[in-house]
Scaffold this active site. Structure first.
Site, PDB file in Angstrom:
ATOM      1  N   HIS A 272       0.851  -1.194   0.000  1.00  0.00           N
ATOM      2  CA  HIS A 272       0.000   0.000   0.000  1.00  0.00           C
ATOM      3  C   HIS A 272       0.883   1.238   0.000  1.00  0.00           C
ATOM      4  CE1 HIS A 272      -3.061   2.920   1.271  1.00  0.00           C
ATOM      5  NE2 HIS A 272      -3.928   2.057   0.774  1.00  0.00           N
ATOM      6  N   GLU A 330      -7.908  -4.832  -0.300  1.00  0.00           N
ATOM      7  CA  GLU A 330      -8.459  -5.660  -1.382  1.00  0.00           C
ATOM      8  C   GLU A 330      -8.479  -7.142  -1.024  1.00  0.00           C
ATOM      9  OE1 GLU A 330      -9.839  -4.155  -3.517  1.00  0.00           O
ATOM     10  OE2 GLU A 330      -8.742  -2.485  -4.369  1.00  0.00           O
TER      11      GLU A 330
HETATM   12  N1  ACO Z   1       4.061  -7.789  -4.670  1.00  0.00           N
HETATM   13  C1  ACO Z   1       5.388  -7.790  -4.910  1.00  0.00           C
HETATM   14  N2  ACO Z   1       6.162  -6.699  -4.781  1.00  0.00           N
HETATM   15  C2  ACO Z   1       5.583  -5.568  -4.408  1.00  0.00           C
HETATM   16  C3  ACO Z   1       4.195  -5.495  -4.139  1.00  0.00           C
HETATM   17  C4  ACO Z   1       3.433  -6.665  -4.278  1.00  0.00           C
HETATM   18  N3  ACO Z   1       2.121  -6.671  -4.038  1.00  0.00           N
HETATM   19  N4  ACO Z   1       3.883  -4.232  -3.784  1.00  0.00           N
HETATM   20  C5  ACO Z   1       5.017  -3.534  -3.838  1.00  0.00           C
HETATM   21  N5  ACO Z   1       6.048  -4.335  -4.208  1.00  0.00           N
HETATM   22  C6  ACO Z   1       7.450  -3.972  -4.333  1.00  0.00           C
HETATM   23  C7  ACO Z   1       7.724  -3.278  -5.666  1.00  0.00           C
HETATM   24  O1  ACO Z   1       8.092  -4.203  -6.647  1.00  0.00           O
HETATM   25  C8  ACO Z   1       8.856  -2.372  -5.287  1.00  0.00           C
HETATM   26  O2  ACO Z   1      10.025  -3.135  -5.181  1.00  0.00           O
HETATM   27  P1  ACO Z   1      11.368  -2.696  -5.931  1.00  0.00           P
HETATM   28  O3  ACO Z   1      11.649  -1.304  -5.488  1.00  0.00           O
HETATM   29  O4  ACO Z   1      12.341  -3.710  -5.489  1.00  0.00           O
HETATM   30  O5  ACO Z   1      11.049  -2.754  -7.399  1.00  0.00           O
HETATM   31  C9  ACO Z   1       8.512  -1.944  -3.869  1.00  0.00           C
HETATM   32  O6  ACO Z   1       7.730  -3.001  -3.346  1.00  0.00           O
HETATM   33  C10 ACO Z   1       7.746  -0.638  -3.774  1.00  0.00           C
HETATM   34  O7  ACO Z   1       6.663  -0.679  -4.685  1.00  0.00           O
HETATM   35  P2  ACO Z   1       5.929   0.623  -5.264  1.00  0.00           P
HETATM   36  O8  ACO Z   1       5.191   0.239  -6.483  1.00  0.00           O
HETATM   37  O9  ACO Z   1       6.876   1.766  -5.339  1.00  0.00           O
HETATM   38  O10 ACO Z   1       4.935   0.967  -4.111  1.00  0.00           O
HETATM   39  P3  ACO Z   1       3.643   1.859  -4.259  1.00  0.00           P
HETATM   40  O11 ACO Z   1       3.437   2.520  -2.959  1.00  0.00           O
HETATM   41  O12 ACO Z   1       3.650   2.756  -5.428  1.00  0.00           O
HETATM   42  O13 ACO Z   1       2.547   0.731  -4.558  1.00  0.00           O
HETATM   43  C11 ACO Z   1       0.663  -0.644  -4.577  1.00  0.00           C
HETATM   44  C12 ACO Z   1       1.432   0.432  -3.813  1.00  0.00           C
HETATM   45  C13 ACO Z   1       0.295  -0.117  -5.979  1.00  0.00           C
HETATM   46  C14 ACO Z   1      -0.626  -0.976  -3.845  1.00  0.00           C
HETATM   47  C15 ACO Z   1       1.542  -1.910  -4.704  1.00  0.00           C
HETATM   48  O14 ACO Z   1       1.879  -2.366  -3.421  1.00  0.00           O
HETATM   49  C16 ACO Z   1       0.898  -3.013  -5.524  1.00  0.00           C
HETATM   50  O15 ACO Z   1       1.010  -2.996  -6.757  1.00  0.00           O
HETATM   51  N6  ACO Z   1       0.204  -3.990  -4.864  1.00  0.00           N
HETATM   52  C17 ACO Z   1      -0.444  -5.063  -5.571  1.00  0.00           C
HETATM   53  C18 ACO Z   1      -1.777  -4.592  -6.168  1.00  0.00           C
HETATM   54  C19 ACO Z   1      -2.834  -4.350  -5.114  1.00  0.00           C
HETATM   55  O16 ACO Z   1      -2.959  -5.096  -4.139  1.00  0.00           O
HETATM   56  N7  ACO Z   1      -3.617  -3.282  -5.326  1.00  0.00           N
HETATM   57  C20 ACO Z   1      -4.643  -2.861  -4.380  1.00  0.00           C
HETATM   58  C21 ACO Z   1      -4.131  -1.762  -3.514  1.00  0.00           C
HETATM   59  S1  ACO Z   1      -5.272  -1.290  -2.261  1.00  0.00           S
HETATM   60  C22 ACO Z   1      -5.931   0.177  -2.764  1.00  0.00           C
HETATM   61  O17 ACO Z   1      -5.229   0.992  -3.282  1.00  0.00           O
HETATM   62  C23 ACO Z   1      -7.389   0.464  -2.604  1.00  0.00           C
END
Ligand code: ACO
Length: 393
Positions: A272, A330
């Site tokens: 998140h 989610e």
């Molecule tokens: N699985 C694997 N790796 C992840 C995940 C995940 N679910 N979430 C983040 N990471 C990793 C990224 O790959 C990144 O690693 P890196 O720097 O080594 O490449 C690091 O964690 C940071 O990720 P960001 O994308 O910069 O984090 P951000 O805060 O932008 O993303 C998000 C948040 C979009 C929710 C992300 O965690 C994600 O894509 N989760 C999966 C999709 C999901 O569950 N969406 C629903 C979100 S709930 C809501 O918003 C209502």
């Protein structure tokens, strides 16, 4: 080429290319607070755990709009007004009929909500009372629109609202034609309360920007629905369920998730932008799904999900050390909404039903205290080009 700096260049406070306004405070609000370090969501002073599972959605909408929970008579009066507002204007009925033929649910909702100015008794009235009535009309009508659309697209006869049913019960009733059990009604109330507001998320910001121009509340909520539709916001509640279904049995969880990560994929329902610990809404929704599991026969699915969560957090801690990736809202939303009998493509519109409480409260707050929201951009194009006539290009 001239290289005159734009006015926005003078005081850059964030890198607009990468920040997505992360960490920038864009409004003052008394509505909700998201504490990502503590995993705490506060709605008008109440922790979400205090309200979810106890308060009805109508009570929390009242709380958001007025700043205090309603007394019995106030709640009763609100419910009477909401029932009266369930009848849609003919423009909205026509929009839903057209949408049901070939529009996706979120597009249909946006299209129909946009028509709700049609029976505004006095569009020029910008008093708080008039806007509160608009908020109530929207809250009452968004679920009716979703249910009406759903019945029409399936070519099923429409189900008329039942005056004695509250908002959550009536939504389930108008969708299915069957009176829902008290446990299901409680489950949906818990969900709607849990998603009713959540700080300055993208759709709420959209609603506030529109309201800040002194445009009308229906326009603000129409824009918010457009923002919510995107898969980075409310448009992807299904993927966590897809993942749990693909894993199938608990003993497959670890290998499955490691393989996904090895392919560079993300685990759905984890991570998140704000929460660096477990999203508090995950626990609330897990408990709501667990309370329903025996009635709905989903006990096994829930146990599987719980195991997937445990293993997922472990695997992610190894694969992405220091990232603090935990379960988000989610993860259990999809299980709970499936238990309630909702089809997967109505998960996002149901999110909109709940968030309408927060959106309308933010519009009221913006109208009362806000100023035109008009940020600047950093111009990165050229200056001083000379116009070349069409025939010479
Ligand atoms: N699985 C694997 N790796 C992840 C995940 C995940 N679910 N979430 C983040 N990471 C990793 C990224 O790959 C990144 O690693 P890196 O720097 O080594 O490449 C690091 O964690 C940071 O990720 P960001 O994308 O910069 O984090 P951000 O805060 O932008 O993303 C998000 C948040 C979009 C929710 C992300 O965690 C994600 O894509 N989760 C999966 C999709 C999901 O569950 N969406 C629903 C979100 S709930 C809501 O918003 C209502």
């Amino acid at each position: 080429m001239a290289t005159q700096p734009s006015s926005a260049n003078a005081k850059p406070t964030v890198d607009p290319a990468t920040s997505g306004l992360e960490g920038i405070v864009v409004a003052r609000t008394a509505l909700s607070d998201v504490n990502g370090q503590l995993g705490r969501l506060t709605i008008r002073g109440y922790d979400i755990e205090e309200l979810a599972g106890r308060a009805s959605f109508e009570e929390v909408a009242y709380l958001l709009w007025h700043g205090a929970l309603p007394r019995e008579a106030e709640l009763w009066q609100l419910q009477q007004r909401l029932m009266g507002y369930r009848e849609l204007p003919e423009e909205a009925r026509g929009a839903i009929q057209a949408a049901a033929r070939r529009m996706e649910p979120m597009d249909a909702l946006r299209f129909a909500v946009a028509s709700l100015t049609a029976d505004d008794p006095n569009p020029a009235d910008e008093s708080r009372e008039a806007n509160l009535a608009r908020a109530e009309r929207l809250l009452a009508r968004v679920p009716v629109i979703v249910a009406t659309y759903h019945r029409l697209r399936r070519q099923q006869p429409l189900v008329l609202p039942r005056p004695e049913l509250g908002l959550a019960a009536n939504f389930l009733y108008q969708l299915s034609g069957e009176e829902p059990s008290p446990a299901r009604v409680k489950g949906l109330n818990t969900y709607l309360v849990t998603v009713s507001d959540h700080g300055m998320n993208a759709s709420t910001f959209t609603a506030r920007v529109i309201a800040s121009t002194a445009s009308d509340m229906v326009s603000a909520i129409t824009g918010a629905i457009g923002a919510l539709k995107g898969p980075l916001h409310g448009g992807a509640p299904g993927p966590a369920l897809d993942m749990i279904e693909a894993i199938g049995t608990p003993e497959r969880a670890e290998a499955w998730m490691r393989a996904e990560l090895a392919k560079g994929k993300r685990l759905m329902g984890f991570g998140h932008r704000v929460y660096k610990v477990r999203d508090p809404r995950a626990e609330v929704l897990y408990r709501a799904a667990a309370a329903l599991a025996d009635e709905t026969g989903e006990r096994q699915a829930l146990e599987l999900a719980h195991e997937v969560e445990r293993v997922g957090v472990q695997v992610l801690a190894e694969a992405k050390p220091g990232r603090n990736l935990n379960t988000n809202v989610e993860f259990y939303t999809a299980l709970l909404l499936r238990e309630l009998g909702l089809p997967r493509d109505l998960f996002s519109p149901t999110f909109a039903v709940g968030r309408t409480a927060g959106w309308t409260a933010h519009v009221l707050e913006q109208q009362a205290t806000g100023r035109l929201i008009r940020p600047q951009s950093e111009y990165i194009g050229p200056y001083g080009l000379t116009y070349v006539p069409l025939e010479q290009r």
